[in-house]
Design an enzyme around this catalytic site. Structure first.
Site, mmCIF file in Angstrom:
data_model
loop_
_atom_site.group_PDB
_atom_site.id
_atom_site.type_symbol
_atom_site.label_atom_id
_atom_site.label_comp_id
_atom_site.label_asym_id
_atom_site.label_seq_id
_atom_site.Cartn_x
_atom_site.Cartn_y
_atom_site.Cartn_z
ATOM 1 N N TYR A 68 -2.301 14.930 7.549
ATOM 2 C CA TYR A 68 -1.657 13.874 7.021
ATOM 3 C C TYR A 68 -0.957 13.091 8.094
ATOM 4 C CZ TYR A 68 2.374 11.787 4.638
ATOM 5 O OH TYR A 68 3.525 11.008 3.920
ATOM 6 N N SER A 127 5.040 7.031 7.184
ATOM 7 C CA SER A 127 5.834 8.176 7.155
ATOM 8 C C SER A 127 6.507 8.566 8.500
ATOM 9 C CB SER A 127 5.139 9.406 6.648
ATOM 10 O OG SER A 127 5.712 10.723 7.053
ATOM 11 N N ALA A 140 -2.708 12.670 10.796
ATOM 12 C CA ALA A 140 -3.428 11.717 11.391
ATOM 13 C C ALA A 140 -3.428 10.495 10.673
ATOM 14 C CB ALA A 140 -4.904 12.538 11.308
ATOM 15 N N SER A 141 -3.559 10.554 9.268
ATOM 16 C CA SER A 141 -3.858 9.442 8.566
ATOM 17 C C SER A 141 -2.633 8.570 8.762
ATOM 18 C CB SER A 141 -3.782 9.949 6.959
ATOM 19 O OG SER A 141 -2.593 10.515 6.562
ATOM 20 N N LYS A 142 -1.267 9.132 8.909
ATOM 21 C CA LYS A 142 -0.320 8.342 8.954
ATOM 22 C C LYS A 142 -0.045 7.672 10.347
ATOM 23 C CE LYS A 142 1.054 8.503 4.753
ATOM 24 N NZ LYS A 142 1.050 7.448 3.615
ATOM 25 N N ASN A 201 0.952 -1.206 -0.062
ATOM 26 C CA ASN A 201 -0.126 0.138 -0.119
ATOM 27 C C ASN A 201 0.907 1.304 -0.042
ATOM 28 O OD1 ASN A 201 -2.790 -1.092 0.357
ATOM 29 N ND2 ASN A 201 -1.919 -1.833 2.428
#
Length: 268
Positions: free
Chosen positions: A150, A137, A152-154, A84
């Site tokens: 960003y 990341s 939050a997503s990682k 992914n």
């Protein structure tokens, strides 16, 4: 995991890190189903590896797009690696983002990999040895101003990787979380690049990132963090976050200046 024996689904395959992963996987003898919304630079790579590289156009934000990927993988026979790597970034303060931009970032960076992994698990479980690779990341471990969504997503992707690895501990499927630092890709706006240069932040070449990720695949690691001193900062942030708080507080005026000068460009 031996790369010549790998049959890989690779998302984000036309992007900077994804494209390098596709090339290095093919060069190592792997079979690759490259997934992206647009073919882009994959076209020339497909000409070089016509028997190893296959392309599937798909919007991974949608159920239909994910089903297209799984169906194509089933046609190929079997899959033992899912990478992914698809992702987007936005260098902006939270209140500069509109609702659509925020939703799109979370859909691509978080919802898509979770849903695609869930859909691919039956294929992966059927193999003697299989692997899920989630490209995260450094900002999945360190909350950084200007990258709240960003991060939050990682952060969530890192937690998902850790939990899924433990959930699958008694199966043949392992999970690798790979955390690059800043990388020279088109995903970064000129404002983000300018900020990195002003703060003297190291930026890696996508080829080096791809090489490090695949070395971690071959050595069957569960996590890999790239870059120094970023790896040190991750450790400090986990144990002594107050130190990082104070250090980043001093950078806020510089961060706000670059966001303010390039706010329209940096919001995608």
């Amino acid at each position: 995991m031996r790369l010549p024996e790998s049959v890989v689904i690779l998302t984000g395959a036309s992007g900077g890190i994804g494209l390098e992963l596709a090339e290095q996987l093919c060069a190592a003898g792997a079979q690759v189903l490259a997934v992206s919304r647009h073919m882009g630079k994959l076209a020339s790579l497909m000409n070089r590896y016509p028997d190893r590289l296959y392309w599937q156009a798909a919007d991974l934000r949608t159920r239909e797009g994910r089903e297209q990927v799984v169906a194509r993988a089933r046609e190929r026979g079997h899959v033992n690696v899912l990478i992914n790597a698809a992702g987007v970034n936005s260098f902006a303060l939270l209140d500069q983002l509109d609702e659509q931009a925020l939703d799109e970032l979370l859909d691509i960076n978080l919802t898509a990999p979770l849903q695609l992994t869930r859909a691919c698990l039956p294929l992966l479980r059927a193999q003697p040895k299989a692997l899920v690779v989630n490209v995260g990341s450094t900002y999945g471990s360190i909350g950084y101003p200007g990258y709240a969504t960003y991060c939050a997503s990682k952060f969530a992707l890192r937690g998902f990787s850790e939990a899924l690895r433990r959930e699958l501990a008694d199966t043949t499927v392992n999970v690798l979380y790979a955390a690059p630092r800043a990388t020279h890709t088109a995903m970064n706006s000129s404002a983000a690049t300018a900020l990195n240069q002003a703060l003297k932040v190291g930026m890696d070449d996508p080829a080096d990132v791809a090489r490090a990720v695949l070395e971690a695949v071959e050595s069957e690691r569960s996590e890999v963090y790239l870059g120094w001193p970023e790896k040190l900062f991750v450790r400090i942030n986990s144990m002594l976050p107050g130190i990082v708080d104070r250090a980043l507080r001093k950078q806020l005026p510089v961060i706000r200046r670059y966001i303010g000068n390039h706010s329209k460009e940096s919001i995608k």
